[in-house]
Scaffold this motif. Structure first.
Motif, PDB file in Angstrom:
ATOM      1  N   ALA A 258      15.618  57.812  41.756  1.00 32.63           N
ATOM      2  CA  ALA A 258      15.740  56.524  41.062  1.00 32.63           C
ATOM      3  C   ALA A 258      16.718  55.560  41.736  1.00 32.63           C
ATOM      4  CB  ALA A 258      16.153  56.747  39.600  1.00 32.63           C
ATOM      5  N   ILE A 259      17.649  56.068  42.524  1.00 37.85           N
ATOM      6  CA  ILE A 259      18.636  55.198  43.163  1.00 37.85           C
ATOM      7  C   ILE A 259      18.062  54.521  44.414  1.00 37.85           C
ATOM      8  CG2 ILE A 259      19.717  56.883  44.739  1.00 37.85           C
ATOM      9  CD1 ILE A 259      21.530  54.256  42.516  1.00 37.85           C
ATOM     10  N   MET A 260      16.894  54.964  44.854  1.00 40.46           N
ATOM     11  CA  MET A 260      16.358  54.439  46.115  1.00 40.46           C
ATOM     12  C   MET A 260      16.155  52.914  46.123  1.00 40.46           C
ATOM     13  SD  MET A 260      14.013  57.563  47.448  1.00 40.46           S
ATOM     14  CE  MET A 260      13.766  56.953  49.093  1.00 40.46           C
ATOM     15  N   PRO A 261      15.642  52.278  45.062  1.00 34.74           N
ATOM     16  CA  PRO A 261      15.570  50.808  45.094  1.00 34.74           C
ATOM     17  C   PRO A 261      16.941  50.154  45.328  1.00 34.74           C
ATOM     18  CG  PRO A 261      14.209  51.641  43.321  1.00 34.74           C
ATOM     19  CD  PRO A 261      14.982  52.824  43.856  1.00 34.74           C
ATOM     20  N   GLN A 262      18.006  50.752  44.745  1.00 34.64           N
ATOM     21  CA  GLN A 262      19.355  50.201  44.946  1.00 34.64           C
ATOM     22  C   GLN A 262      19.813  50.374  46.399  1.00 34.64           C
ATOM     23  OE1 GLN A 262      21.657  48.617  42.520  1.00 34.64           O
ATOM     24  NE2 GLN A 262      22.308  48.054  44.589  1.00 34.64           N
ATOM     25  N   LEU A 263      19.600  51.538  46.958  1.00 36.41           N
ATOM     26  CA  LEU A 263      20.006  51.770  48.347  1.00 36.41           C
ATOM     27  C   LEU A 263      19.179  50.892  49.295  1.00 36.41           C
ATOM     28  CD1 LEU A 263      20.468  55.676  48.331  1.00 36.41           C
ATOM     29  CD2 LEU A 263      22.242  53.918  48.179  1.00 36.41           C
ATOM     30  N   PHE A 264      17.892  50.736  48.965  1.00 35.90           N
ATOM     31  CA  PHE A 264      17.006  49.874  49.752  1.00 35.90           C
ATOM     32  C   PHE A 264      17.511  48.432  49.732  1.00 35.90           C
ATOM     33  CE2 PHE A 264      13.202  47.112  49.911  1.00 35.90           C
ATOM     34  CZ  PHE A 264      12.686  47.477  51.144  1.00 35.90           C
ATOM     35  N   MET A 265      17.944  47.990  48.559  1.00 30.96           N
ATOM     36  CA  MET A 265      18.438  46.624  48.401  1.00 30.96           C
ATOM     37  C   MET A 265      19.700  46.399  49.242  1.00 30.96           C
ATOM     38  SD  MET A 265      19.019  44.834  44.740  1.00 30.96           S
ATOM     39  CE  MET A 265      19.310  43.092  44.553  1.00 30.96           C
ATOM     40  N   ILE A 266      20.598  47.380  49.239  1.00 32.98           N
ATOM     41  CA  ILE A 266      21.833  47.268  50.026  1.00 32.98           C
ATOM     42  C   ILE A 266      21.496  47.207  51.512  1.00 32.98           C
ATOM     43  CG2 ILE A 266      23.955  48.467  50.686  1.00 32.98           C
ATOM     44  CD1 ILE A 266      24.104  49.538  47.817  1.00 32.98           C
ATOM     45  N   THR A 267      20.544  48.029  51.920  1.00 32.68           N
ATOM     46  CA  THR A 267      20.132  48.025  53.321  1.00 32.68           C
ATOM     47  C   THR A 267      19.535  46.668  53.694  1.00 32.68           C
ATOM     48  OG1 THR A 267      19.595  50.351  53.051  1.00 32.68           O
ATOM     49  CG2 THR A 267      18.802  49.296  55.043  1.00 32.68           C
ATOM     50  N   LYS A 268      18.760  46.109  52.772  1.00 33.70           N
ATOM     51  CA  LYS A 268      18.075  44.847  53.037  1.00 33.70           C
ATOM     52  C   LYS A 268      19.045  43.664  53.135  1.00 33.70           C
ATOM     53  CE  LYS A 268      14.032  42.233  51.601  1.00 33.70           C
ATOM     54  NZ  LYS A 268      13.055  41.969  50.551  1.00 33.70           N
ATOM     55  N   THR A 269      20.005  43.622  52.191  1.00 34.19           N
ATOM     56  CA  THR A 269      20.952  42.508  52.210  1.00 34.19           C
ATOM     57  C   THR A 269      22.099  42.759  53.183  1.00 34.19           C
ATOM     58  OG1 THR A 269      22.191  43.465  50.369  1.00 34.19           O
ATOM     59  CG2 THR A 269      20.473  41.883  49.812  1.00 34.19           C
ATOM     60  N   GLY A 270      22.259  44.023  53.592  1.00 31.75           N
ATOM     61  CA  GLY A 270      23.260  44.353  54.591  1.00 31.75           C
ATOM     62  C   GLY A 270      24.628  44.695  54.047  1.00 31.75           C
ATOM     63  N   GLU A 271      24.878  44.414  52.774  1.00 32.77           N
ATOM     64  CA  GLU A 271      26.189  44.770  52.232  1.00 32.77           C
ATOM     65  C   GLU A 271      26.140  44.858  50.719  1.00 32.77           C
ATOM     66  OE1 GLU A 271      28.770  41.669  53.498  1.00 32.77           O
ATOM     67  OE2 GLU A 271      28.241  40.373  51.810  1.00 32.77           O
ATOM     68  N   ALA A 272      27.184  45.484  50.169  1.00 33.42           N
ATOM     69  CA  ALA A 272      27.313  45.576  48.720  1.00 33.42           C
ATOM     70  C   ALA A 272      28.752  45.275  48.347  1.00 33.42           C
ATOM     71  CB  ALA A 272      26.934  46.973  48.247  1.00 33.42           C
ATOM     72  N   GLU A 273      28.932  44.707  47.168  1.00 32.44           N
ATOM     73  CA  GLU A 273      30.298  44.475  46.695  1.00 32.44           C
ATOM     74  C   GLU A 273      30.983  45.819  46.490  1.00 32.44           C
ATOM     75  OE1 GLU A 273      30.853  41.647  43.414  1.00 32.44           O
ATOM     76  OE2 GLU A 273      28.777  41.098  43.769  1.00 32.44           O
ATOM     77  N   SER A 274      32.303  45.836  46.586  1.00 33.73           N
ATOM     78  CA  SER A 274      33.003  47.122  46.484  1.00 33.73           C
ATOM     79  C   SER A 274      32.787  47.765  45.120  1.00 33.73           C
ATOM     80  CB  SER A 274      34.491  46.952  46.789  1.00 33.73           C
ATOM     81  OG  SER A 274      35.074  46.074  45.867  1.00 33.73           O
ATOM     82  N   ILE A 275      32.623  46.939  44.073  1.00 29.71           N
ATOM     83  CA  ILE A 275      32.425  47.506  42.752  1.00 29.71           C
ATOM     84  C   ILE A 275      31.083  48.254  42.690  1.00 29.71           C
ATOM     85  CG2 ILE A 275      31.368  45.441  41.710  1.00 29.71           C
ATOM     86  CD1 ILE A 275      34.066  47.329  39.894  1.00 29.71           C
ATOM     87  N   THR A 276      30.078  47.745  43.386  1.00 29.14           N
ATOM     88  CA  THR A 276      28.791  48.435  43.457  1.00 29.14           C
ATOM     89  C   THR A 276      28.959  49.763  44.194  1.00 29.14           C
ATOM     90  OG1 THR A 276      27.768  46.258  43.596  1.00 29.14           O
ATOM     91  CG2 THR A 276      26.366  48.139  44.083  1.00 29.14           C
ATOM     92  N   ASN A 277      29.814  49.748  45.204  1.00 30.75           N
ATOM     93  CA  ASN A 277      30.082  50.989  45.933  1.00 30.75           C
ATOM     94  C   ASN A 277      30.813  52.001  45.058  1.00 30.75           C
ATOM     95  OD1 ASN A 277      28.917  50.159  48.386  1.00 30.75           O
ATOM     96  ND2 ASN A 277      30.719  48.920  48.818  1.00 30.75           N
ATOM     97  N   HIS A 278      31.733  51.532  44.209  1.00 33.31           N
ATOM     98  CA  HIS A 278      32.414  52.449  43.294  1.00 33.31           C
ATOM     99  C   HIS A 278      31.401  53.071  42.337  1.00 33.31           C
ATOM    100  CE1 HIS A 278      35.969  50.982  45.051  1.00 33.31           C
ATOM    101  NE2 HIS A 278      36.170  49.930  44.282  1.00 33.31           N
ATOM    102  N   TYR A 279      30.458  52.248  41.875  1.00 29.37           N
ATOM    103  CA  TYR A 279      29.387  52.747  41.000  1.00 29.37           C
ATOM    104  C   TYR A 279      28.613  53.875  41.695  1.00 29.37           C
ATOM    105  CZ  TYR A 279      24.606  52.816  39.095  1.00 29.37           C
ATOM    106  OH  TYR A 279      23.381  53.214  38.610  1.00 29.37           O
ATOM    107  N   LEU A 280      28.202  53.609  42.927  1.00 31.11           N
ATOM    108  CA  LEU A 280      27.431  54.610  43.671  1.00 31.11           C
ATOM    109  C   LEU A 280      28.267  55.854  43.955  1.00 31.11           C
ATOM    110  CD1 LEU A 280      25.527  52.261  46.120  1.00 31.11           C
ATOM    111  CD2 LEU A 280      24.503  53.693  44.349  1.00 31.11           C
ATOM    112  N   PHE A 281      29.569  55.661  44.202  1.00 35.02           N
ATOM    113  CA  PHE A 281      30.441  56.803  44.469  1.00 35.02           C
ATOM    114  C   PHE A 281      30.494  57.734  43.254  1.00 35.02           C
ATOM    115  CE2 PHE A 281      34.603  58.781  43.883  1.00 35.02           C
ATOM    116  CZ  PHE A 281      34.622  59.611  44.984  1.00 35.02           C
ATOM    117  N   PHE A 282      30.698  57.169  42.052  1.00 35.20           N
ATOM    118  CA  PHE A 282      30.796  58.018  40.862  1.00 35.20           C
ATOM    119  C   PHE A 282      29.454  58.663  40.517  1.00 35.20           C
ATOM    120  CE2 PHE A 282      34.862  55.898  40.212  1.00 35.20           C
ATOM    121  CZ  PHE A 282      35.638  56.983  39.836  1.00 35.20           C
ATOM    122  N   LEU A 283      28.364  57.968  40.824  1.00 32.12           N
ATOM    123  CA  LEU A 283      27.043  58.553  40.616  1.00 32.12           C
ATOM    124  C   LEU A 283      26.839  59.748  41.557  1.00 32.12           C
ATOM    125  CD1 LEU A 283      25.009  57.564  38.532  1.00 32.12           C
ATOM    126  CD2 LEU A 283      23.924  56.193  40.314  1.00 32.12           C
TER     127      LEU A 283
END
Lengths: 10, 212
Positions: free
Chosen positions: B130-155
């Motif tokens: 289920a996280i693949m659309p999110q990872l795909f989006m980060i790859t597409k835009t090239g970056e993510a805000e640090s808060i999004t990274n904290h979200y992914l880290f805890f997941l």
């Protein structure tokens, strides 16, 4: 084995 | 219940709260994949149908209700309340490529061929991707805000702790849930690349990070 009606994890 | 399982559940809760509060406070869901959040809401819905059929513990019931409520609240914020900030142009992962194989697999590989078990299996398989659309989006835009990274880290931490929990349960109770363990390990592998980048870039103070 495990009971299929008892998924105790979230 | 063991400490790894509890810590895993708490990481999961923290991840969901981080995302929800980020959207709420910034009044924006920019950079967040609404598709991933709909998939997670679907995961909780199909897995927690046993709320109506079996009681495991007060903790179990409360957590299920909380996860369901928070996941629907997140979807509501993205698609209704703050839909103007939703970046649909970059949230273009084709979800049917995940759903079709996951539905097929849950009919083929399950503990018993009943609607409840097939839906439970579907939720386990779907969660792993289920996280693949999110990872795909980060790859597409090239970056993510640090808060999004904290979200992914805890997941990701939640998934890693669940694996430790299964090792513990296997040795102490002889418990082994093959479907959950196999898809859980697959799911955790998706986070490995992200974990590496998170530790080397985000935690070393650059704030933002980009995926290659």
């Amino acid at each position: 084995g495990m009971r299929v009606d008892d998924h105790d994890e979230l | 219940m063991n400490i790894f399982r509890l810590a895993g559940d708490m990481s999961h809760l923290v991840a969901i709260l981080i995302l929800l509060l980020k959207i709420w406070r910034s009044r924006s869901c920019a950079g967040i994949s609404g598709k991933s959040q709909v998939l997670f809401a679907l995961v909780f819905t199909t897995r927690y149908l046993d709320l109506f059929t079996s009681f495991i513990s007060a903790y179990n019931t409360v957590m299920k209700v909380v996860f369901l409520a928070l996941s629907y609240a997140t979807v509501y914020l993205i698609y209704m309340r703050f839909r103007n900030s939703y970046d649909s142009e970059n949230d273009t992962f084709r979800v049917e490529f995940l759903l079709v194989p996951v539905i097929g697999l849950s009919f083929l590989e399950n503990y018993s061929f009943t609607p409840m078990e097939i839906l439970w299996t579907f939720s386990i398989f779907l969660e792993s991707v289920a996280i693949m659309p999110q990872l795909f989006m980060i790859t597409k835009t090239g970056e993510a805000e640090s808060i999004t990274n904290h979200y992914l880290f805890f997941l990701g931490l939640y998934r890693a702790l669940y694996i430790v929990n299964w090792v513990w349960r296997y040795h102490t109770e002889g418990f082994f849930d093959q479907i959950a363990v196999v898809s859980g390990v697959v799911q955790t592998i998706f986070y490995c690349d992200f974990f590496y980048l998170y530790v080397t870039r985000v935690l070393r103070g650059r704030g933002k990070m980009s995926l290659p």
